[in-house]
Write an enzyme that holds these catalytic residues in place. Sequence first.
Site, PDB file in Angstrom:
ATOM      1  N   LYS A  42     -34.725 -12.796  -8.907  1.00  0.00           N
ATOM      2  CA  LYS A  42     -34.246 -13.515 -10.298  1.00  0.00           C
ATOM      3  C   LYS A  42     -32.860 -13.796 -10.262  1.00  0.00           C
ATOM      4  O   LYS A  42     -31.856 -13.369  -9.392  1.00  0.00           O
ATOM      5  CB  LYS A  42     -34.694 -12.548 -11.398  1.00  0.00           C
ATOM      6  CG  LYS A  42     -33.685 -11.135 -11.403  1.00  0.00           C
ATOM      7  CD  LYS A  42     -33.949 -10.248 -12.580  1.00  0.00           C
ATOM      8  CE  LYS A  42     -33.203  -8.967 -12.522  1.00  0.00           C
ATOM      9  NZ  LYS A  42     -33.699  -7.831 -13.403  1.00  0.00           N
ATOM     10  N   ARG A 135     -36.752  -2.034 -24.751  1.00  0.00           N
ATOM     11  CA  ARG A 135     -36.442  -3.605 -24.549  1.00  0.00           C
ATOM     12  C   ARG A 135     -38.052  -4.087 -24.509  1.00  0.00           C
ATOM     13  O   ARG A 135     -38.629  -4.212 -25.415  1.00  0.00           O
ATOM     14  CB  ARG A 135     -35.612  -3.771 -23.189  1.00  0.00           C
ATOM     15  CG  ARG A 135     -34.901  -5.222 -23.226  1.00  0.00           C
ATOM     16  CD  ARG A 135     -34.172  -5.261 -21.813  1.00  0.00           C
ATOM     17  NE  ARG A 135     -34.980  -4.990 -20.466  1.00  0.00           N
ATOM     18  CZ  ARG A 135     -34.439  -5.249 -19.466  1.00  0.00           C
ATOM     19  NH1 ARG A 135     -33.264  -5.294 -19.005  1.00  0.00           N
ATOM     20  NH2 ARG A 135     -35.211  -4.982 -18.266  1.00  0.00           N
ATOM     21  N   HIS A 167     -40.054   0.383 -16.979  1.00  0.00           N
ATOM     22  CA  HIS A 167     -38.811   0.093 -16.267  1.00  0.00           C
ATOM     23  C   HIS A 167     -38.051   1.184 -16.966  1.00  0.00           C
ATOM     24  O   HIS A 167     -37.838   1.431 -18.158  1.00  0.00           O
ATOM     25  CB  HIS A 167     -38.096  -1.200 -16.871  1.00  0.00           C
ATOM     26  CG  HIS A 167     -36.931  -1.928 -16.324  1.00  0.00           C
ATOM     27  ND1 HIS A 167     -36.637  -1.602 -14.789  1.00  0.00           N
ATOM     28  CD2 HIS A 167     -35.778  -2.464 -16.491  1.00  0.00           C
ATOM     29  CE1 HIS A 167     -35.581  -2.074 -14.430  1.00  0.00           C
ATOM     30  NE2 HIS A 167     -35.037  -2.761 -15.603  1.00  0.00           N
ATOM     31  N   ARG A 223     -39.307  -1.852  -7.225  1.00  0.00           N
ATOM     32  CA  ARG A 223     -38.712  -3.035  -7.476  1.00  0.00           C
ATOM     33  C   ARG A 223     -37.197  -3.051  -7.182  1.00  0.00           C
ATOM     34  O   ARG A 223     -36.355  -2.652  -8.052  1.00  0.00           O
ATOM     35  CB  ARG A 223     -38.878  -3.489  -8.806  1.00  0.00           C
ATOM     36  CG  ARG A 223     -40.500  -3.587  -9.383  1.00  0.00           C
ATOM     37  CD  ARG A 223     -40.490  -4.107 -10.908  1.00  0.00           C
ATOM     38  NE  ARG A 223     -39.528  -3.311 -11.695  1.00  0.00           N
ATOM     39  CZ  ARG A 223     -39.954  -2.354 -12.257  1.00  0.00           C
ATOM     40  NH1 ARG A 223     -41.269  -1.674 -12.154  1.00  0.00           N
ATOM     41  NH2 ARG A 223     -39.275  -1.630 -13.321  1.00  0.00           N
ATOM     42  N   TYR A 267      -0.580 -18.395 -17.364  1.00  0.00           N
ATOM     43  CA  TYR A 267      -0.671 -18.586 -18.806  1.00  0.00           C
ATOM     44  C   TYR A 267      -0.006 -17.294 -19.627  1.00  0.00           C
ATOM     45  O   TYR A 267      -0.392 -16.222 -19.400  1.00  0.00           O
ATOM     46  CB  TYR A 267      -2.091 -18.890 -19.326  1.00  0.00           C
ATOM     47  CG  TYR A 267      -2.425 -20.173 -19.054  1.00  0.00           C
ATOM     48  CD1 TYR A 267      -1.708 -21.455 -19.003  1.00  0.00           C
ATOM     49  CD2 TYR A 267      -3.752 -20.534 -18.329  1.00  0.00           C
ATOM     50  CE1 TYR A 267      -2.232 -22.780 -18.793  1.00  0.00           C
ATOM     51  CE2 TYR A 267      -4.262 -21.785 -17.982  1.00  0.00           C
ATOM     52  CZ  TYR A 267      -3.341 -22.828 -18.199  1.00  0.00           C
ATOM     53  OH  TYR A 267      -3.771 -23.990 -17.848  1.00  0.00           O
ATOM     54  N   CYS A 314      -7.093 -18.473 -14.490  1.00  0.00           N
ATOM     55  CA  CYS A 314      -7.297 -19.491 -15.058  1.00  0.00           C
ATOM     56  C   CYS A 314      -8.841 -20.079 -14.912  1.00  0.00           C
ATOM     57  O   CYS A 314      -9.549 -19.563 -14.178  1.00  0.00           O
ATOM     58  CB  CYS A 314      -6.085 -20.739 -15.086  1.00  0.00           C
ATOM     59  SG  CYS A 314      -4.444 -19.993 -14.861  1.00  0.00           S
ATOM     60  N   ASP A 316      -9.661 -22.731 -13.286  1.00  0.00           N
ATOM     61  CA  ASP A 316      -9.815 -23.312 -11.839  1.00  0.00           C
ATOM     62  C   ASP A 316      -9.010 -22.386 -10.834  1.00  0.00           C
ATOM     63  O   ASP A 316      -9.240 -22.863  -9.420  1.00  0.00           O
ATOM     64  CB  ASP A 316      -9.149 -24.750 -11.629  1.00  0.00           C
ATOM     65  CG  ASP A 316      -9.440 -25.642 -13.115  1.00  0.00           C
ATOM     66  OD1 ASP A 316     -10.650 -25.588 -13.376  1.00  0.00           O
ATOM     67  OD2 ASP A 316      -8.533 -25.943 -13.633  1.00  0.00           O
TER      68      ASP A 316
END
Length: 394
Positions: A42, A135, A167, A223, A267, A314, A316
Amino acid sequence: MSDPVPPRAEVVVDLAAVRHNVRILKDLVSVDGPVQLMAVVKADGYGHGMVEVAAAARDAGADWLGVATIEEALELRAAGDHGPLLCWLSAPGDDFASAVAAGVEVTAYSVAELEEIAAVGPARVQIKVDTGLSRGGAPRTEWEHLFEVASELEQQGRITVTGVWSHFAASDEPAHPANDAQEAAFREALALADKAGLDPDVTHLANSAAALLRPSSHFDLVRCGIATYGLDPAPGTSPRIGLRPAMIVRARLVMSKVVRAGEGVSYGHTWHADEDTTVGVVPAGYGEGVPRAAGNSAHVWVDDSRRPIRGRVCMDQFVVDLHGELPPSGTEVVLFGPGDLGEPTAQDWADAVDTISYEIVTRVGGRLTRRHVDTDAETDDETDDDAASERTPR
Ligand SMILES: *Cc1c(COP(=O)(O)O)cnc(C)c1O
């Protein structure tokens, strides 16, 4: 194959490592008799490339593939996978008809879901019971009714119940009391399913951590997600079984330069040089899934040593301390890899930013290019890659 100039920043996934891990896991769980292995692919194979990883896992003997959504399952079918395949997360109105037509096994958590699936049947359905994760899955109070309805639908020929599963909440903490409680609850669910007349092909409970740490929970199938990618599901606790991390993330230095004592970096100037030093600019940031929290905490590998990230990450790019060296632009920077040469691992990054390796590898992406290599097959057809491969820690 790849162009002569290496990309600015890329993910390299070694499919030989995936195959190696699948073989190891299969051997490990089969010592006391045959247990099937589901490779969980997944979320784009935890960031490693779903289709490529799935094919490698099948090659190495994975009996099943597991994904969350119907869309993921259909993508695997479209890519030519025809083996046993389970998905387990749906919302009302999802395209069960396409899944069923493609031979995908779907999971039902409730009577409503069973009926929605039966309406497009005959379908192969697995039932998920909630044994304590709270869940997905049918809550304890619904089990008997759900199994009875499933049994009726099965007798009408509208569905086949091929599995019953659950699970764990804390399988990475083997001493956690939830593990025993969930396993006991799961056995109770199986007894009730049996009483309702169901006879599933597979019953399953274990993820990677339980596959490694809790043999009593193996049932017919395990799994395995994170372990398939070579990462440790329970750091500090798992036995060392020789898994190999499959992902390397690397970039090429944009520039290096001198920073004087007292100057601030990136920054907000959250880091100041306390003595004259040099820094390098690495062209990957949170736009590529490099966690912003790695600022002033994680390390990368440059010129055979670990170098600290300085200041904020940052969007990028980020800045790394080069401790007085001025390597040329284009020098390789490894963010993380298998760790064989001493480079940081995805687990090191997870520790640095207070998360789990799952999140580190799954979030990597953005503008990074991704390339699959096969270190077992690196012969004549990969000659173009030789230069790159030599620099690749493995
Ligand atoms: C993601 C997932 C797994 C795989 O878990 P790992 O800890 O990565 O092995 C197994 N089962 C279910 C239901 C999952 O959602």
